[in-house]
Write a protein that holds these residues in place. Structure first.
Motif, mmCIF file in Angstrom:
data_model
loop_
_atom_site.group_PDB
_atom_site.id
_atom_site.type_symbol
_atom_site.label_atom_id
_atom_site.label_comp_id
_atom_site.label_asym_id
_atom_site.label_seq_id
_atom_site.Cartn_x
_atom_site.Cartn_y
_atom_site.Cartn_z
ATOM 1 N N GLY A 1 10.819 20.189 8.265
ATOM 2 C CA GLY A 1 9.437 20.464 8.658
ATOM 3 C C GLY A 1 8.410 19.867 7.722
ATOM 4 O O GLY A 1 7.315 20.400 7.572
ATOM 5 N N ILE A 2 8.733 18.735 7.088
ATOM 6 C CA ILE A 2 7.822 18.102 6.128
ATOM 7 C C ILE A 2 6.946 17.092 6.858
ATOM 8 O O ILE A 2 7.446 16.206 7.556
ATOM 9 C CB ILE A 2 8.618 17.415 5.002
ATOM 10 N N ALA A 3 5.651 17.219 6.692
ATOM 11 C CA ALA A 3 4.712 16.320 7.369
ATOM 12 C C ALA A 3 4.780 14.924 6.747
ATOM 13 O O ALA A 3 4.917 14.788 5.530
ATOM 14 C CB ALA A 3 3.295 16.860 7.262
ATOM 15 N N PRO A 4 4.687 13.866 7.558
ATOM 16 C CA PRO A 4 4.690 12.500 7.026
ATOM 17 C C PRO A 4 3.591 12.256 6.000
ATOM 18 O O PRO A 4 3.732 11.391 5.134
ATOM 19 C CB PRO A 4 4.487 11.634 8.278
ATOM 20 N N GLN A 5 2.501 13.019 6.077
ATOM 21 C CA GLN A 5 1.393 12.844 5.134
ATOM 22 C C GLN A 5 1.791 13.182 3.704
ATOM 23 O O GLN A 5 1.112 12.780 2.757
ATOM 24 C CB GLN A 5 0.193 13.704 5.549
ATOM 25 N N ARG A 6 2.885 13.926 3.530
ATOM 26 C CA ARG A 6 3.362 14.261 2.181
ATOM 27 C C ARG A 6 4.307 13.200 1.632
ATOM 28 O O ARG A 6 4.800 13.331 0.517
ATOM 29 C CB ARG A 6 4.056 15.622 2.194
ATOM 30 N N MET A 7 4.565 12.162 2.400
ATOM 31 C CA MET A 7 5.509 11.126 1.978
ATOM 32 C C MET A 7 4.781 9.821 1.661
ATOM 33 O O MET A 7 3.797 9.462 2.312
ATOM 34 C CB MET A 7 6.534 10.855 3.083
ATOM 35 N N LYS A 8 5.303 9.127 0.655
ATOM 36 C CA LYS A 8 4.910 7.754 0.366
ATOM 37 C C LYS A 8 6.180 6.909 0.371
ATOM 38 O O LYS A 8 7.219 7.346 -0.126
ATOM 39 C CB LYS A 8 4.241 7.628 -1.010
ATOM 40 N N VAL A 9 6.086 5.721 0.927
ATOM 41 C CA VAL A 9 7.203 4.786 0.879
ATOM 42 C C VAL A 9 6.980 3.857 -0.311
ATOM 43 O O VAL A 9 5.926 3.228 -0.432
ATOM 44 C CB VAL A 9 7.316 3.973 2.182
ATOM 45 N N VAL A 10 7.971 3.786 -1.204
ATOM 46 C CA VAL A 10 7.904 2.880 -2.349
ATOM 47 C C VAL A 10 8.900 1.761 -2.105
ATOM 48 O O VAL A 10 10.111 1.988 -2.064
ATOM 49 C CB VAL A 10 8.232 3.614 -3.667
ATOM 50 N N VAL A 11 8.382 0.542 -1.903
ATOM 51 C CA VAL A 11 9.242 -0.612 -1.664
ATOM 52 C C VAL A 11 9.532 -1.255 -3.016
ATOM 53 O O VAL A 11 8.671 -1.906 -3.606
ATOM 54 C CB VAL A 11 8.585 -1.622 -0.715
ATOM 55 N N ASN A 12 10.737 -1.048 -3.514
ATOM 56 C CA ASN A 12 11.128 -1.563 -4.819
ATOM 57 C C ASN A 12 11.616 -3.009 -4.692
ATOM 58 O O ASN A 12 12.166 -3.402 -3.671
ATOM 59 C CB ASN A 12 12.229 -0.677 -5.400
ATOM 60 N N ARG A 13 11.415 -3.803 -5.754
ATOM 61 C CA ARG A 13 11.808 -5.227 -5.784
ATOM 62 C C ARG A 13 11.153 -6.013 -4.652
ATOM 63 O O ARG A 13 11.795 -6.795 -3.948
ATOM 64 C CB ARG A 13 13.334 -5.373 -5.741
ATOM 65 N N TRP A 14 9.876 -5.806 -4.500
ATOM 66 C CA TRP A 14 9.105 -6.450 -3.424
ATOM 67 C C TRP A 14 8.979 -7.956 -3.677
ATOM 68 O O TRP A 14 8.691 -8.399 -4.787
ATOM 69 C CB TRP A 14 7.732 -5.807 -3.347
ATOM 70 N N GLU A 15 9.185 -8.736 -2.619
ATOM 71 C CA GLU A 15 9.027 -10.189 -2.667
ATOM 72 C C GLU A 15 8.113 -10.619 -1.529
ATOM 73 O O GLU A 15 8.416 -10.381 -0.354
ATOM 74 C CB GLU A 15 10.386 -10.885 -2.514
ATOM 75 N N LYS A 16 6.994 -11.271 -1.850
ATOM 76 C CA LYS A 16 6.049 -11.706 -0.811
ATOM 77 C C LYS A 16 6.667 -12.709 0.149
ATOM 78 O O LYS A 16 6.290 -12.784 1.324
ATOM 79 C CB LYS A 16 4.807 -12.310 -1.462
ATOM 80 N N ARG A 17 7.619 -13.509 -0.341
ATOM 81 C CA ARG A 17 8.169 -14.591 0.478
ATOM 82 C C ARG A 17 9.082 -14.091 1.598
ATOM 83 O O ARG A 17 9.390 -14.832 2.543
ATOM 84 C CB ARG A 17 8.951 -15.564 -0.405
ATOM 85 N N LEU A 18 9.544 -12.844 1.527
ATOM 86 C CA LEU A 18 10.442 -12.319 2.553
ATOM 87 C C LEU A 18 9.674 -11.979 3.826
ATOM 88 O O LEU A 18 8.480 -11.650 3.793
ATOM 89 C CB LEU A 18 11.183 -11.092 2.032
ATOM 90 N N ASP A 19 10.372 -12.035 4.956
ATOM 91 C CA ASP A 19 9.705 -11.873 6.262
ATOM 92 C C ASP A 19 9.228 -10.446 6.514
ATOM 93 O O ASP A 19 8.204 -10.225 7.158
ATOM 94 C CB ASP A 19 10.659 -12.287 7.388
ATOM 95 N N LEU A 20 9.983 -9.461 6.031
ATOM 96 C CA LEU A 20 9.636 -8.056 6.300
ATOM 97 C C LEU A 20 8.412 -7.668 5.485
ATOM 98 O O LEU A 20 8.460 -7.624 4.246
ATOM 99 C CB LEU A 20 10.816 -7.152 5.941
ATOM 100 N N ASP A 21 7.292 -7.398 6.140
ATOM 101 C CA ASP A 21 6.068 -7.112 5.396
ATOM 102 C C ASP A 21 5.668 -5.645 5.520
ATOM 103 O O ASP A 21 6.334 -4.848 6.190
ATOM 104 C CB ASP A 21 4.916 -8.029 5.837
ATOM 105 N N VAL A 22 4.569 -5.296 4.849
ATOM 106 C CA VAL A 22 4.127 -3.900 4.797
ATOM 107 C C VAL A 22 3.781 -3.370 6.186
ATOM 108 O O VAL A 22 4.077 -2.213 6.519
ATOM 109 C CB VAL A 22 2.911 -3.772 3.850
ATOM 110 N N THR A 23 3.195 -4.211 7.017
ATOM 111 C CA THR A 23 2.832 -3.782 8.373
ATOM 112 C C THR A 23 4.069 -3.376 9.161
ATOM 113 O O THR A 23 4.068 -2.354 9.868
ATOM 114 C CB THR A 23 2.092 -4.915 9.104
ATOM 115 N N ASP A 24 5.136 -4.159 9.027
ATOM 116 C CA ASP A 24 6.393 -3.816 9.720
ATOM 117 C C ASP A 24 6.937 -2.476 9.244
ATOM 118 O O ASP A 24 7.412 -1.665 10.039
ATOM 119 C CB ASP A 24 7.441 -4.903 9.464
#
Length: 393
Positions: free
Chosen positions: A299-322
């Motif tokens: 029963g945890i609301a999504p507003q209490r969650m943050k996604v932390v993308v570790n080892r982020w690389e700009k050159r990869l296709d999967l972006d923040v919007t996805d």
């Protein structure tokens, strides 16, 4: 941490009471007592030697008489009340008129009832002026995503850069290793602190902590015997976390990647959950499943969650919007990839903020610490800063 309350479940219908008792026993750690009203007077608080801190009042077809009996008591002498009754707007309206904090119809949604009790408990805690430090739980969505490094660096940032009094909890009972990241001996007293939680205060708890020179305090387990989730009493763990939150400005908990009763205690209590992923389809698929577990079963609301993308690389296709679109979580934090420095820091037992203070990873985690705490890093290394650091150790 949701404070433990004395909750009275009262009403005339024994089957209703039994049904609600099952929900409350399995879903909360509150001290529950039952009162099956069999006398002519429907007042649930009649002749009680000690009033409860919260009342859950189950009303029947005679709801008008029952609610009127409760209303005859002065408002100041009525505990916060949740009313359970038929799905009827007239009943709901009268319940609110007599001061009910919430109203539910059977079958009662377990998570909503638990949330209602949490709001009442937190309100009572605030009224009493009890200190309750923010708690951030950090958990991998997929194994090896780097949650422990994020948790350790975040806690270190809060202690060293933001000058907070911080406790870092290593809640991986089998493979916890956070002390090694700070070159500290593995002699923490987590299990003992949990077992003694009923009689422990913040001062006594500090004796179980490992102390780093930055002022950060770390609580982990060094038991030589195998500890599995069933060995941990959830009620005692919850009390221990509550004690920690009264003695510190901020608490960070590093959790293993599993959803079980122990993890549930921490996740439900957390103000913020950092879900650590990496930039791949497999990680995001596992993260989506994790989010589903957290929202559906805890029963945890999504507003209490943050996604932390570790080892982020700009050159990869999967972006923040996805990632936002797939996980339906708006708050996404990217930690740049600097694997070599992070690995060397861990191998040496030197915290990343000391080993590579200007690295993109260090800067990003310090920025995350600022965002979570609402504070800003103060520049300078003067005597005042040194004295404040000494006071925290």
């Amino acid at each position: 941490m949701i404070p433990t309350m004395r909750v009275l479940l009262a009403g005339r219908d024994a089957s209703q009471l039994s049904e609600l008792e099952k929900v409350l026993v399995s879903g909360t750690s509150h001290i529950l007592s039952l009162r099956h009203i069999t006398s002519g007077n429907p007042d649930p608080l009649l002749n009680l030697p000690e009033p409860p801190e919260t009342l859950i009042f189950c009303v029947t077809k005679a709801w008008e008489e029952e609610l009127r009996a409760l209303d005859q008591r002065p408002a100041a002498r009525r505990p916060p009340t949740i009313v359970v009754g038929p799905e009827n707007t007239a009943v709901m309206r009268m319940a609110m008129q007599v001061g009910a904090r919430d109203y539910f119809s059977l079958p009662v949604p377990e998570y909503e009832l638990r949330s209602s009790l949490k709001r009442i408990a937190e309100g009572a805690q605030a009224d009493a002026g009890i200190r309750c430090a923010p708690l951030t739980a950090v958990i991998n969505a997929k194994g090896g995503s780097g949650a422990s490094i994020i948790a350790a660096t975040l806690a270190h940032s809060l202690a060293d850069r933001l000058e907070q009094r911080v406790a870092l909890l290593d809640l991986d009972f089998q493979f916890g290793h956070l002390s090694s990241l700070f070159d500290l001996p593995a002699d923490g007293g987590l299990i003992d602190a949990i077992v003694r939680s009923d009689s422990m205060d913040a001062v006594a708890l500090e004796g179980h902590m490992l102390k780093h020179k930055s002022g950060l305090h770390i609580l982990g387990d060094t038991s030589q015997q195998l500890i599995v989730p069933g060995d941990i009493d959830e009620g005692q763990l919850k009390k221990m976390i509550g004690v920690v939150r009264t003695g510190y400005d901020y608490v960070v908990a590093d959790l293993p990647r599993q959803i079980d009763p122990v993890a549930g205690v921490v996740l439900e209590s957390a103000d913020t959950i950092l879900l650590v992923v990496q930039q791949s389809i497999a990680h995001i698929q596992d993260a989506r499943q994790m989010v589903r577990y957290l929202t559906t079963y805890l029963g945890i609301a999504p507003q209490r969650m943050k996604v932390v993308v570790n080892r982020w690389e700009k050159r990869l296709d999967l972006d923040v919007t996805d990632i936002r679109k797939t996980l339906e979580i708006e708050d996404v934090v990217c930690i740049p990839n600097d694997f070599a420095k992070v690995a060397e820091s861990a191998n040496l037992g030197t915290p990343l903020l000391e080993f590579a203070p200007s690295s993109p990873v260090s800067r990003s985690v310090v920025s995350l610490a600022e965002s979570l705490s609402g504070k800003k890093v103060e520049s300078g290394f003067g005597l005042g800063r040194v004295l404040r650091k000494l006071a925290r150790t």
